[in-house]
Structures are given as C-alpha cells and as structure tokens.
Design a protein around this motif. Structure first.
Motif, PDB file in Angstrom:
ATOM      1  N   ASP A 114       0.829  -1.209   0.000  1.00  0.00           N
ATOM      2  CA  ASP A 114       0.000   0.000   0.000  1.00  0.00           C
ATOM      3  C   ASP A 114       0.866   1.263   0.000  1.00  0.00           C
ATOM      4  N   ALA A 115       2.020   1.176   0.684  1.00  0.00           N
ATOM      5  CA  ALA A 115       2.905   2.344   0.784  1.00  0.00           C
ATOM      6  C   ALA A 115       3.844   2.461  -0.409  1.00  0.00           C
ATOM      7  N   HIS A 116       3.881   1.421  -1.255  1.00  0.00           N
ATOM      8  CA  HIS A 116       4.856   1.410  -2.348  1.00  0.00           C
ATOM      9  C   HIS A 116       4.749   2.607  -3.299  1.00  0.00           C
ATOM     10  N   PRO A 117       3.545   3.042  -3.702  1.00  0.00           N
ATOM     11  CA  PRO A 117       3.475   4.221  -4.573  1.00  0.00           C
ATOM     12  C   PRO A 117       4.161   5.449  -3.973  1.00  0.00           C
ATOM     13  N   SER A 118       4.021   5.648  -2.657  1.00  0.00           N
ATOM     14  CA  SER A 118       4.693   6.772  -2.000  1.00  0.00           C
ATOM     15  C   SER A 118       6.203   6.605  -2.039  1.00  0.00           C
ATOM     16  N   ILE A 119       6.668   5.377  -1.702  1.00  0.00           N
ATOM     17  CA  ILE A 119       8.112   5.102  -1.715  1.00  0.00           C
ATOM     18  C   ILE A 119       8.665   5.251  -3.127  1.00  0.00           C
ATOM     19  N   ALA A 120       7.953   4.711  -4.107  1.00  0.00           N
ATOM     20  CA  ALA A 120       8.423   4.750  -5.486  1.00  0.00           C
ATOM     21  C   ALA A 120       8.480   6.182  -6.023  1.00  0.00           C
ATOM     22  N   ALA A 121       7.459   6.986  -5.702  1.00  0.00           N
ATOM     23  CA  ALA A 121       7.452   8.379  -6.169  1.00  0.00           C
ATOM     24  C   ALA A 121       8.574   9.173  -5.520  1.00  0.00           C
ATOM     25  N   PHE A 122       8.729   9.010  -4.207  1.00  0.00           N
ATOM     26  CA  PHE A 122       9.802   9.701  -3.485  1.00  0.00           C
ATOM     27  C   PHE A 122      11.165   9.292  -4.039  1.00  0.00           C
ATOM     28  N   GLY A 123      11.408   7.982  -4.097  1.00  0.00           N
ATOM     29  CA  GLY A 123      12.704   7.487  -4.558  1.00  0.00           C
ATOM     30  C   GLY A 123      12.953   7.760  -6.021  1.00  0.00           C
ATOM     31  N   GLY A 267      21.193   4.086  -3.115  1.00  0.00           N
ATOM     32  CA  GLY A 267      21.274   2.651  -2.887  1.00  0.00           C
ATOM     33  C   GLY A 267      20.065   2.114  -2.144  1.00  0.00           C
ATOM     34  N   VAL A 268      19.672   2.820  -1.080  1.00  0.00           N
ATOM     35  CA  VAL A 268      18.534   2.381  -0.268  1.00  0.00           C
ATOM     36  C   VAL A 268      17.233   2.468  -1.063  1.00  0.00           C
ATOM     37  N   ILE A 269      17.047   3.592  -1.728  1.00  0.00           N
ATOM     38  CA  ILE A 269      15.807   3.784  -2.482  1.00  0.00           C
ATOM     39  C   ILE A 269      15.755   2.843  -3.686  1.00  0.00           C
ATOM     40  N   GLY A 270      16.909   2.662  -4.342  1.00  0.00           N
ATOM     41  CA  GLY A 270      16.956   1.716  -5.459  1.00  0.00           C
ATOM     42  C   GLY A 270      16.645   0.300  -5.024  1.00  0.00           C
ATOM     43  N   ALA A 271      16.972  -0.029  -3.780  1.00  0.00           N
ATOM     44  CA  ALA A 271      16.713  -1.377  -3.266  1.00  0.00           C
ATOM     45  C   ALA A 271      15.223  -1.678  -3.208  1.00  0.00           C
ATOM     46  N   PHE A 272      14.390  -0.648  -3.011  1.00  0.00           N
ATOM     47  CA  PHE A 272      12.950  -0.866  -2.966  1.00  0.00           C
ATOM     48  C   PHE A 272      12.400  -1.313  -4.318  1.00  0.00           C
ATOM     49  N   ALA A 273      13.171  -1.081  -5.384  1.00  0.00           N
ATOM     50  CA  ALA A 273      12.748  -1.575  -6.694  1.00  0.00           C
ATOM     51  C   ALA A 273      13.014  -3.070  -6.834  1.00  0.00           C
ATOM     52  N   ILE A 274      13.792  -3.633  -5.914  1.00  0.00           N
ATOM     53  CA  ILE A 274      14.147  -5.047  -5.967  1.00  0.00           C
ATOM     54  C   ILE A 274      13.389  -5.863  -4.923  1.00  0.00           C
ATOM     55  N   THR A 275      13.281  -5.332  -3.697  1.00  0.00           N
ATOM     56  CA  THR A 275      12.565  -6.054  -2.650  1.00  0.00           C
ATOM     57  C   THR A 275      11.990  -5.082  -1.619  1.00  0.00           C
ATOM     58  N   ASN A 276      10.909  -5.494  -0.970  1.00  0.00           N
ATOM     59  CA  ASN A 276      10.323  -4.722   0.124  1.00  0.00           C
ATOM     60  C   ASN A 276      10.708  -5.279   1.485  1.00  0.00           C
ATOM     61  N   ASP A 277      11.445  -6.399   1.496  1.00  0.00           N
ATOM     62  CA  ASP A 277      11.820  -7.065   2.739  1.00  0.00           C
ATOM     63  C   ASP A 277      12.990  -6.318   3.366  1.00  0.00           C
ATOM     64  N   ILE A 278      12.761  -5.665   4.513  1.00  0.00           N
ATOM     65  CA  ILE A 278      13.808  -4.840   5.111  1.00  0.00           C
ATOM     66  C   ILE A 278      14.965  -5.672   5.647  1.00  0.00           C
ATOM     67  N   VAL A 279      14.725  -6.948   5.968  1.00  0.00           N
ATOM     68  CA  VAL A 279      15.815  -7.817   6.434  1.00  0.00           C
ATOM     69  C   VAL A 279      16.789  -8.092   5.296  1.00  0.00           C
ATOM     70  N   LEU A 280      16.265  -8.505   4.138  1.00  0.00           N
ATOM     71  CA  LEU A 280      17.120  -8.745   2.973  1.00  0.00           C
ATOM     72  C   LEU A 280      17.782  -7.455   2.508  1.00  0.00           C
TER      73      LEU A 280
END
Length: 380
Positions: A114-123, A267-280
């Motif tokens: 649900d939060a991904h659109p916000s993260i994707a737009a910001f990043g 690097g951090v924001i680009g990582a959200f394009a690969i996975t949403n799992d904060i542990v990985l």
C-alpha cells in the motif's frame, strides 16, 4: 594487501549470505547478492570521490572517517534508513515496523504494498534528479558522446533538471498513479504520488545544498591554508600547520559524511525496486557498503581504479534506469532479476568501455614513442 584491505568485507559477505539462506532460502540468497552488487555499482563513484579527498587528510582523520564514518554509513543509512522509510510510509513506529516484518510478514507485505506508490514516487524523483544533474552537466570525458553532447548543451538552461523532473512527476501522477494499488480514489492516489515525489525532490535539493555548503567551506579552508603557506615563505615565520590542517580535515570529514548520506539514498531507495523485505535489504546493502569502504581504502593506497573513467557514467545511467523502474512500478510489477540485471549490465558495459579506452590510449602512446625513436635514429 588484498586480504588486509577487503578482509572485513569478505567476512561480512560470508555471514550475510549465510544469514540470507537461513532467513529465506536460496531466493533470499540471490536477492541479497543482487542488492550487494547494486550497492557497490551505485556507490563506486562515491568511493572514488572519497579516496580523492581522503588523500589530503592525515592518518588520524582517515581513521576517524573509516571507523565512525562506517558506523554512520552502514548501520545508520543502510540499516536504519530503510526501516524509517517503511515506518513513515506505513504510519507506524520503527520498532513496530521491524517487529511486523519479522513476525507477521503477510500484514507487513500488505502495508508495504500500500505504501509502495509513495516510496516509489519519493525514490524515483530523488534518483531522477541525480541522473538529470549528471547528464545535463558539461564534462571533459564523455562515454556516449552522441547522447551526452546535446544534453550538456541543453543543461546550460537554468533549472532544467528540476523542470524535467516535475514534468515527469506530473505525467506519472496522471497515468500510473490512477491505477496504483492504494485503498483510495484516483484523486487521492494522484495526490499521494505528487506529494511524495515533491518530497523526494526537496530532499535531494537539501542534501545537495548541504554537500555544496561543506564543499565551499572546504575550499575556503584550503585557500586559507595555501595563503598561510605563502605568507610563511615570504616572512620566514613558522605557521601552525596542525591547526590549519585540523580545520580543513574537519570540514572534509563533514563534507564526506553528507556526501555519503546522499549516495546512500540512491542505494537504499533503489533497493525498494528489488525487494520490500527490510531484512534482505539490510543484509544486501550492508554487504555492499562494506565493499564501498574497502574500495575507498584501496583507492587511497593504490590509486588505480580511477583510471576506469566511464564507471561514473555507467553508475549514473544505472541510477536513471532505477528511477524509471521505480516510477513504472507504481502501477506495474517488474521482476527483481530484471531490475538488478539492468544496473549490472550498465556498470559492466562502462567498465569494458573504460578498458578499451585505456588499451587504445596505451597503443597510441606506444606508436608515438616508436615514431619519435625512428625520427631520432634517422637524424630527422
């Protein structure tokens, strides 16, 4: 030499990959490996910049940067920052976000989705600004000259990168955002993407402003130090080299930390394009950050990798590709393999182009030397 410089990085890599397998099997292993390569590729130019500045610092300040700095960069930006992003966008506390990610993955996944659109737009906007400022800048060395020359000419227009970024954001909010997976109406979705994108743009400008401020301070201190050296030579009086070097080194340290933070964002924001799992994400980015630090030390001691002049270009094109992917993922799902491969391919291509350039220059120098020797031996 290699083991001494990269020993800690090798150890962290082994531990991180084992932890990934135990956490999520071989799929998690692959994601962590891709994130590590992504972080190294995106931050390579940061290591080059760090090395150039660290060479001017004494051993004490180098040690401070490589110890305290690594705590801030690895554990602060790469480990804590992803949690903060998820916590803010999902409207929960950082501790709750971590607990949810570990104990209730289904609910966590839904909140992050649900939060991904916000993260994707910001990043996406943050990364897009990094890319645009790079390609619109006039440079002596050009990788894809047919593209970079006309763009550098356009870059002479004031605020062009900001205008382009805002146009892209407006188009995104009117297209992808209308079909984003949010529990709200189309107008609310577009508003969410617009606000998040503007926040990403503002964040980039603040970080860039701080970097510019500390860079100006550094230049001022170096200029004062140079004037003090000239004055001492003219008058024959001793000067306090320690005080001046200390001031310059202090501003260098602050500048490097702000610069590190800015490179950590991509690097951090680009990582959200690969996975949403904060542990990985934490495992992969942590491994990558350790190698960036080791590369910095290696560059300081050897000064050889900066010969690959197109790597900076490749890294920024990878950033631009990630920006586009993030904005597209507001509506469409893109495989992590595709996302990770694009960055690796661009970095590999730029590295190979650099190798070919170095070979061509070496051959040209060899031919010139041979020609000079022939002219001398013939008495010309």
């Amino acid at each position: 030499m290699l083991l001494k410089t990269f020993g800690w990085s090798f150890a962290v890599t082994a531990l991180g990959l084992v932890a990934a397998v135990l956490y999520g099997g071989w799929t998690a292993f692959g994601i962590v490996a891709i994130l590590s390569v992504l972080e190294i590729s995106l931050s390579f130019d940061n290591a080059v910049v760090n090395a150039g500045i660290l060479k001017k610092m004494n051993a004490f300040w180098q040690k401070i940067f490589l110890t305290i700095g690594v705590l801030i960069a690895v554990f602060g930006m790469r480990l804590v920052f992803p949690v903060v992003i998820v916590a803010v966008t999902a409207s929960m506390g950082p501790i709750e976000a971590v607990d949810l990610a570990l104990t209730d993955k289904d609910r966590y996944e839904q909140l992050v989705t649900d939060a991904h659109p916000s993260i994707a737009a910001f990043g996406g906007m943050f990364l897009l600004m990094i890319f645009l400022d790079f390609i619109f800048e006039e440079r002596d060395i050009k990788w894809l000259g047919w593209l970079e020359r006309p763009l550098a000419k356009l870059g002479k227009i004031d605020m062009l990168s900001v205008c382009v970024a805002l146009i892209v954001l407006l188009i995104t909010s009117m297209t992808f955002a209308t079909h984003a997976h949010l529990h709200a109406g189309p107008a609310d979705k577009a508003e969410t993407v617009l606000l998040s994108g503007i926040a990403g743009l503002i964040t980039y400008m603040i970080v860039g402003g701080l970097s510019g401020y500390f860079e100006d301070k550094l230049e001022e201190e170096e200029e004062r130090e140079h004037e003090a050296e000239e004055e001492a030579e003219r008058t024959g009086k001793p000067r306090s080299a320690v005080v001046l070097a200390g001031k310059a080194a202090f501003f260098m340290f602050l500048y490097l930390e702000v610069l590190d933070a800015s490179f950590s964002f991509d690097g951090v924001i680009g990582a959200f394009a690969i996975t949403n799992d904060i542990v990985l994400m934490a495992l992969g980015l942590g491994i990558g950050a350790m190698y960036v630090r080791s590369l910095t030390v290696y560059l300081v001691r050897q000064g050889t990798l900066d010969d690959y002049v197109y790597l900076e270009h490749g890294a920024h094109y990878a950033i631009g590709a990630l920006a586009g992917i993030l904005l597209v993922t507001i509506q469409y799902e893109i495989s992590e393999l595709i996302t990770g491969s694009i960055g690796v391919i661009l970095i590999g291509w730029s590295f190979w182009s650099s190798v070919r350039r170095n070979r061509a220059l070496a051959e040209a120098e060899g031919k010139a030397e041979t020609s000079d020797k022939t002219e001398v031996s013939s008495g010309v």
